[in-house]
Design an enzyme around this catalytic site. Structure first.
Site, PDB file in Angstrom:
ATOM      1  N   CYS A 845     -19.600  15.478 -63.362  1.00  0.00           N
ATOM      2  CA  CYS A 845     -21.034  15.710 -63.175  1.00  0.00           C
ATOM      3  C   CYS A 845     -21.231  17.184 -63.507  1.00  0.00           C
ATOM      4  CB  CYS A 845     -21.469  15.354 -61.763  1.00  0.00           C
ATOM      5  SG  CYS A 845     -20.610  16.263 -60.486  1.00  0.00           S
TER       6      CYS A 845
HETATM    7  O1  LIG Z   1     -21.165  18.661 -58.180  1.00  0.00           O
HETATM    8  P1  LIG Z   1     -22.599  18.368 -58.485  1.00  0.00           P
HETATM    9  O2  LIG Z   1     -23.014  17.021 -58.062  1.00  0.00           O
HETATM   10  O3  LIG Z   1     -22.964  18.717 -59.897  1.00  0.00           O
HETATM   11  O4  LIG Z   1     -23.370  19.399 -57.549  1.00  0.00           O
HETATM   12  C1  LIG Z   1     -24.778  19.497 -57.457  1.00  0.00           C
HETATM   13  C2  LIG Z   1     -25.332  18.568 -56.383  1.00  0.00           C
HETATM   14  O5  LIG Z   1     -25.215  17.238 -56.814  1.00  0.00           O
HETATM   15  C3  LIG Z   1     -26.785  18.836 -56.131  1.00  0.00           C
HETATM   16  O6  LIG Z   1     -27.209  18.000 -55.086  1.00  0.00           O
HETATM   17  C4  LIG Z   1     -27.019  20.262 -55.712  1.00  0.00           C
HETATM   18  O7  LIG Z   1     -28.393  20.463 -55.535  1.00  0.00           O
HETATM   19  C5  LIG Z   1     -26.435  21.238 -56.693  1.00  0.00           C
HETATM   20  O8  LIG Z   1     -27.240  21.340 -57.804  1.00  0.00           O
HETATM   21  C6  LIG Z   1     -25.017  20.935 -57.106  1.00  0.00           C
HETATM   22  O9  LIG Z   1     -24.676  21.625 -58.280  1.00  0.00           O
HETATM   23  P2  LIG Z   1     -24.004  23.035 -58.258  1.00  0.00           P
HETATM   24  O10 LIG Z   1     -23.599  23.241 -59.676  1.00  0.00           O
HETATM   25  O11 LIG Z   1     -25.045  23.969 -57.813  1.00  0.00           O
HETATM   26  O12 LIG Z   1     -22.831  22.952 -57.343  1.00  0.00           O
END
Ligand SMILES: O=P(O)(O)O[C@H]1[C@H](O)[C@@H](O)[C@H](O)[C@H](O)[C@@H]1OP(=O)(O)O
Length: 927
Positions: A845
């Site tokens: 993801c």
């Molecule tokens: O590991 P991810 O799912 O890409 O992390 C996302 C998460 O799903 C989302 O809910 C959160 O708001 C953040 O955007 C997370 O991405 P980061 O890259 O900021 O860790």
């Protein structure tokens, strides 16, 4: 009332206090006997007759495991069990495991603290990693029941490898129950009364008896050095779950970083620098050009030189990161780390279940390969490349348009020339040395090699592209004026460089020049063939006259070329000199002719490359940079996945056969949404993954134990050389040992699952996901056909009996066509197909942290249910155990120093149910 535990530092397997990890005094302690790469110590826990201080409700208990190093007094939190609800006799499914690297000794004390968890949403209060921090934050939502401790040596030496310890209150007085610690040896069986084990369905009972079956080695021990060089900092977790026939299965979860995260980008950037420096040099050597082209070239060179400098700076920065093997999600936008994959890990599940063979399931988890520093305002590669190409094709007034295929062909011919010319020169010199030795056999074999390579060389130029490029360059020389309008019949596919009316700027036009001698190139080119023919004829003649000479009783020439001096030799010119002298001028001519061809072809093909670069500077170079970045992240993951797959499957002859006859399918599961920035990420990822088709692997013998893979090639084609220890290498099929290239078939299926995807489905556009899934389905089908065609019939018939691949493919196809919202079935089917086809699995993801963690834990539990008879009433509990206390929460911790999945309630409501983490494990986190 909240009862505080004594001050302990934060748990986390990576965050050992420095003194503990490297203390030289450790040598005075008794090491635990260990099997290489296997955990040193594993145990499971159960409590009996727990007494609640206040009888307000039933107990919900969890045990926190802390380690007290022999030279230290304070405990360091290590791990926790899951929460077992509503019983005073909890039996925990989450065990404890200490990986082989962990500094643990017989003298080490383990402290077990039992809590009553009143409010699950507060359970993950351990939000920051402060190993030396002595004052833990208040333990909100749980109360201390009792604790016990033991020395590791006591457990190891205990009679039944079981300790039964009294749990005491914090003042050390009152006994509040018992805690049982049972040593586990993966593959050995535990007896035990588990009448009170809680299930998803409350009240179910499970009579459990471990049954002993010999552990099947699933990790080729000979090959360990390779794996140890690649995998670092493992985090290990242990579980036991009941099977449908009320037996135990043991599960070990492992998550490791990879040194390849940095090694591959460094290798790749070095190659880019080499390739670009060479191209820049060739541009400089293009010779005189008319002012229009000369200015264009100068401009291109200025930008290209700047790009090389930038790559060099990035490489310098990366080289400073010696020993790094992990880039955290919070660094994803850092410019100097852009080539490095985000949060790359091997996620491994090892299963030992009764009656079944031990099994390993690997998934590589990594952030979607994407150019975060460049951003996604204008979309990602899939869109950008398409737009760039369309605009370039339609804007040909300053340069000649060559299609991407022709540009790629020009690069390929250039690269072939660069490889073949020195090779031919070497073979030519060898021929001369055979001649000077007067050795007919060696002369014949040198000639054979020389002929083969020269034929390849001549063949490399048999392309209309070279002709059209020669003409284009001719017209671009000073005084080269285009006198005739382009004629479609002589087409390559270029647009004219001049300011001609738009109707003449066609895709298939070619510059013409009345003074241009089209046949000149043919003559120059044919001269190479002619001079080779002269050499062949002369060698034949020499060998023939030599045999006549021998038949006539002349000086004997032994087979290996040693001559015996004879009377005749002493009076006639020495035949050694004859042979050499006769061939020497011919070889010189061949080299000269070849030099002439090379210089012309290099210049005209470099001129083709100039056209690619000339359009839309510096955007076109930024696009190349973006593609390089995305490819580098994707490649690092692929090499890691390939090596691990190789390691786990080397013992399987069918796998090896599949490897060299068919190649391996590499399946990527994408969880990105088709909304906002993630559209751009998905567009980057799709191109990055499809670019992996340009990669082939080659296996060679390692010279030292920590040989890392070596990369060769250029942007159009890379070869990754993977080195195996001699003993393992020897056992490989001949084709692989001979260096046959091993191919990969990357495929991507994406299903967005979060709240952004809901928006995309309601108000946006999901066509990107739909077309990616459709295109990639066709690729899987193609792979399946090759697999069925090339694998041996006896294997195929057994394979078909075991697996209904056809049915799975049909099902996948129907699901893709169905265009259902958040159709996660697509991912499950694609993953199952990949596993059945012995492929390499990836889950991605944005950061490979939150959604990826939900997905891999779901996949693990689904495998346990479908392949290892996990008791159906324990599915949710198993899933919760893995998400609450498993490797993936450690992954979150390592990335953002906080033990919470970054989801809020609103987001989770949009998630498919089985992707929602347990209460208390998610919340607002500063990511
Ligand atoms: O590991 P991810 O799912 O890409 O992390 C996302 C998460 O799903 C989302 O809910 C959160 O708001 C953040 O955007 C997370 O991405 P980061 O890259 O900021 O860790």
């Amino acid at each position: 009332m909240e009862i505080k535990d004594e001050g302990t530092s934060e748990e986390g397997q990576h965050f050992l206090p420095a003194a503990q990890a490297i203390d030289p005094e450790d040598t005075q302690f008794t090491s635990i006997q260990k099997i290489p790469n296997e955990p040193q110590l594993e145990f499971i826990l159960a409590c009996k007759d727990l007494v609640a201080p206040v009888c307000d409700r039933k107990l919900n208990t969890a045990v926190q495991i802390s380690v007290i190093h022999p030279v230290e007094q304070t405990p360091t939190r290590y791990s926790s069990t899951e929460i077992v609800e509503g019983t005073k006799d909890p039996l925990f499914l989450t065990g404890v495991t200490f990986p082989s690297e962990y500094p643990i000794y017989e003298e080490t004390r383990i402290k077990l603290t039992v809590y009553d968890v009143k409010d699950k949403s507060h359970d993950t209060i351990r939000t920051s990693v402060l190993p030396e921090h002595k004052d833990s934050p208040p333990e909100v939502g749980r109360r201390f029941l009792g604790s016990a401790s033991f020395q590791v040596g006591e457990l190891l030496k205990s009679k039944e490898q079981l300790l039964s310890l009294s749990l005491r209150t914090s003042d050390g007085g009152k006994v509040v129950g018992t805690i049982e610690v049972s040593l586990v040896k993966m593959g050995e069986i535990e007896d035990g009364d588990t009448d009170h084990i809680t299930t998803d369905v409350q009240g179910q009972k499970c009579a459990v008896a471990y049954e002993c079956t010999a552990p099947d080695s699933v990790s080729g021990k000979d090959n360990l050095p390779l794996l140890n060089a690649v995998l670092k900092n493992p985090v290990c977790k242990l579980y036991r779950f009941p099977t449908s026939d009320n037996k135990w299965m043991q599960i070990r979860e492992q998550m490791s970083e990879s040194t390849l995260s940095f090694h591959i980008p460094k290798e790749l950037i070095s190659l880019h620098i080499k390739e670009d420096l060479c191209r820049n040099q060739e541009l400089k050597e293009l010779g005189d050009l008319s002012p229009h082209w000369d200015n264009l070239r100068k401009n291109v060179l200025t930008h290209c030189d700047q790009m090389v400098t930038m790559y060099q700076e990035i490489l310098t920065e990366l080289s400073k990161e010696t020993g790094s093997s992990f880039k955290s999600s919070s660094s994803k936008g850092e410019k100097t780390l852009e080539f490095v994959p985000i949060n790359l890990h091997l996620q491994r599940m090892q299963v030992h279940s009764p009656h079944l063979k031990d099994a390993l399931y690997d998934v590589i988890t990594v952030g979607a390969p994407a150019a975060h520093f460049q951003g996604f305002k204008n979309g990602g590669l899939r869109k950008l490349l398409h737009r760039f190409e369309t605009e370039r094709r339609n804007t040909g007034y300053q340069f000649i348009y060559y299609s991407p295929e022709n540009t790629a062909k020009a690069k390929e011919v250039l690269s072939n020339i660069n490889q073949l010319q020195p090779l031919i020169a070497t073979h030519a010199d060898l021929l001369l040395s055979s001649a000077s030795q007067h050795s007919p056999d060696s002369l014949k074999s040198s000639l054979k090699l020389l002929s083969e390579k020269t034929e390849l060389f001549v063949h490399a130029f048999k392309d209309q592209l070279v002709r059209s490029a020669l003409l284009a360059l001719y017209t671009a020389r000073p005084g080269g004026i285009l006198k005739k309008p382009p004629s479609p019949k002589d087409s390559a596919e270029e647009t004219s460089p001049q300011d001609e009316p738009p109707q003449l700027r066609r895709q298939d036009s070619i510059p013409h020049h009345s003074d241009y001698d089209e046949e000149e190139w043919d003559r120059v080119w044919a001269n190479v063939g002619k001079s080779l023919n002269c050499i062949i004829a002369t060698v034949d003649k020499l060998i023939e006259s030599d045999s006549h000479h021998k038949e006539a009783g002349g000086g004997g020439t032994s087979k290996d070329g040693d001559t015996e001096p004879s009377l005749e030799e002493s009076i006639t010119p020495h035949p050694k000199e004859d042979w050499y002298e006769q061939l020497h001028p011919l070889i010189l001519t061949l080299k000269e002719c070849m030099g002439e061809v090379v210089s012309r072809a290099k210049q005209c093909l470099t001129f083709v490359l100039l056209q690619e670069l000339a359009y839309s500077l510096p955007q076109c170079l930024m696009l190349t940079l973006r593609r390089d970045i995305v490819f580098s992240q994707a490649l690092a993951g692929l090499v890691c996945g390939f090596i691990i797959k190789l390691h786990t499957s080397l013992h399987d002859p069918y796998f090896l056969q599949q490897l060299h006859t068919v190649g391996l399918i590499v399946q990527y599961e994408g969880l990105l949404s088709t909304y906002s920035d993630e559209i751009g990420m998905l567009e980057d990822m799709a191109v990055g993954i499809s670019d992996l088709r340009k990669v082939a692997f080659k296996i060679t013998e390692a010279k030292s134990s920590d040989d890392l893979p070596v990369l060769t090639g250029r942007r159009e084609h890379y070869v990754v050389e993977v080195k195996l220890p001699a003993t393992v290498f020897e056992s490989l099929p001949l084709q692989i040992k001979e260096g046959q290239l091993l191919h990969v078939y990357p495929v991507l299926f994406n299903v967005g699952i979060n709240e952004q995807q809901t928006l995309a489905e309601r108000f946006g556009d999901v066509s990107l996901q739909e077309s990616i899934n459709q295109e990639n389905f066709e690729l899987v089908q193609e792979y399946y056909s090759i697999f069925m065609e090339k694998m041996p019939p006896d294997y195929i018939s057994h394979f078909q009996e075991q697996n209904d691949l056809k049915g799975l493919l049909d099902n996948l196809h129907q699901n893709i066509q169905a265009k259902k919202r958040k159709n996660v079935e697509i991912m499950w089917l694609a993953a199952t197909i990949c596993r059945k086809l012995n492929g390499i699995r990836f889950t991605c993801c944005k950061s490979a942290k939150d959604r990826t963690s939900m997905s891999v834990t779901l996949e693990q539990c689904s495998i346990l249910r479908d392949e290892h008879q996990l008791h159906k009433d324990f599915f949710i509990r198993a899933l919760d155990c893995m998400r609450r206390e498993g490797c993936r929460i450690e992954n979150v911790l390592k990335n953002i120093k906080c033990r919470r999945y970054a989801f809020n309630m609103l987001q989770l409501m949009a998630f498919p149910k089985c992707y929602r983490p347990p209460e208390g494990t998610y919340g607002k986190a500063d990511t």
